[in-house]
Design an enzyme around this catalytic site. Sequence first.
Site, mmCIF file in Angstrom:
data_model
loop_
_atom_site.group_PDB
_atom_site.id
_atom_site.type_symbol
_atom_site.label_atom_id
_atom_site.label_comp_id
_atom_site.label_asym_id
_atom_site.label_seq_id
_atom_site.Cartn_x
_atom_site.Cartn_y
_atom_site.Cartn_z
ATOM 1 N N SER A 1 0.842 -1.202 0.000
ATOM 2 C CA SER A 1 0.000 0.000 0.000
ATOM 3 C C SER A 1 0.870 1.243 0.000
ATOM 4 C CB SER A 1 -0.930 0.021 1.224
ATOM 5 O OG SER A 1 -0.171 0.145 2.419
ATOM 6 N N ASP B 1 5.363 -7.637 2.687
ATOM 7 C CA ASP B 1 4.464 -6.873 3.536
ATOM 8 C C ASP B 1 4.018 -7.734 4.707
ATOM 9 O OD1 ASP B 1 2.879 -4.057 2.944
ATOM 10 O OD2 ASP B 1 1.763 -5.364 4.313
ATOM 11 N N ASP C 1 7.484 -9.967 7.829
ATOM 12 C CA ASP C 1 7.565 -8.991 8.909
ATOM 13 C C ASP C 1 9.017 -8.547 9.002
ATOM 14 O OD1 ASP C 1 7.709 -7.593 11.289
ATOM 15 O OD2 ASP C 1 6.639 -9.086 12.484
ATOM 16 N N TYR D 1 9.347 8.029 16.185
ATOM 17 C CA TYR D 1 9.354 7.931 14.729
ATOM 18 C C TYR D 1 10.496 8.746 14.128
ATOM 19 C CZ TYR D 1 7.640 8.409 9.905
ATOM 20 O OH TYR D 1 7.526 8.402 8.531
ATOM 21 N N LYS E 1 13.707 7.289 12.014
ATOM 22 C CA LYS E 1 13.946 7.699 10.631
ATOM 23 C C LYS E 1 15.258 8.458 10.485
ATOM 24 C CE LYS E 1 10.335 6.094 8.395
ATOM 25 N NZ LYS E 1 10.476 5.071 7.318
#
Length: 247
Positions: free
Chosen positions: A13, A34, A60, A152, A156
């Site tokens: 997605s 995915d 995973d 997050y 990143k």
Amino acid sequence: MSVRTAVVTGGASGIGAAIGRSLAADGALVAIFDLDGDAAGAMAASIEETGGKAVGLPVDVTDRAAVDAGVEEVRARLGRPTILVNSAGLSVDGPFLDITAETWSRALAVNLTGTFDCCQAVLPGMVEEGWGRIVTISSSSVHSGASGMAAYVAAKSGVVGLTKVLALEFGRHGITVNTIPPGFIDTPMLRRTVQRGFVDVGQQTARTPVGRIGRPEDVAAACAFLVSEEAGYVTGQVIGVNGGRNT
């Protein structure tokens, strides 16, 4: 140029799906990894319906054994992967003092350690091939931070650092490693963040110089260049796709 085999994580997605379609349209054989195996299979089927060659696998990225097994299956079914796009990601938000150890660990496991494991799984084959392209999908939040998204942003930011180190270590093997930090892209992850009240779409569109929300295809277009033969002299770079929000 010979036909290349690509692995796209988080490819069922959003940005990953757009990248998978783009790579297939350019002639690559595409493996969709995915967490949602059914969605991965459906995405692979949709690519094949348009004339591409693809497989979808339930992987995973936080499970190293699953990553290794997935890469081995790709090698058996499509050939040695020499393109890797790390698009699997998990956005978590909330006040810093409310972050639990479990939430922190999960954010790093999906966004950073998952990227590490996938890179480590495919790089030996790329070295043997003498050619490789790795693109990591980071985040524009690494430029200026994002209030309420410490786990997050930290994860990143680690992806950006890892990208630069791998570019230095593997450049002599014909392998490039670059990162795309998308900014304000219309994805399921963004929509979930909007629903939780952390992003106002109208407000963010207004502060985007090009005057619109980004599309997953915008990121896919940049990725298509970075994995091309022509991009062999581009490595260790942070290629922002953000409509001018970060310059």
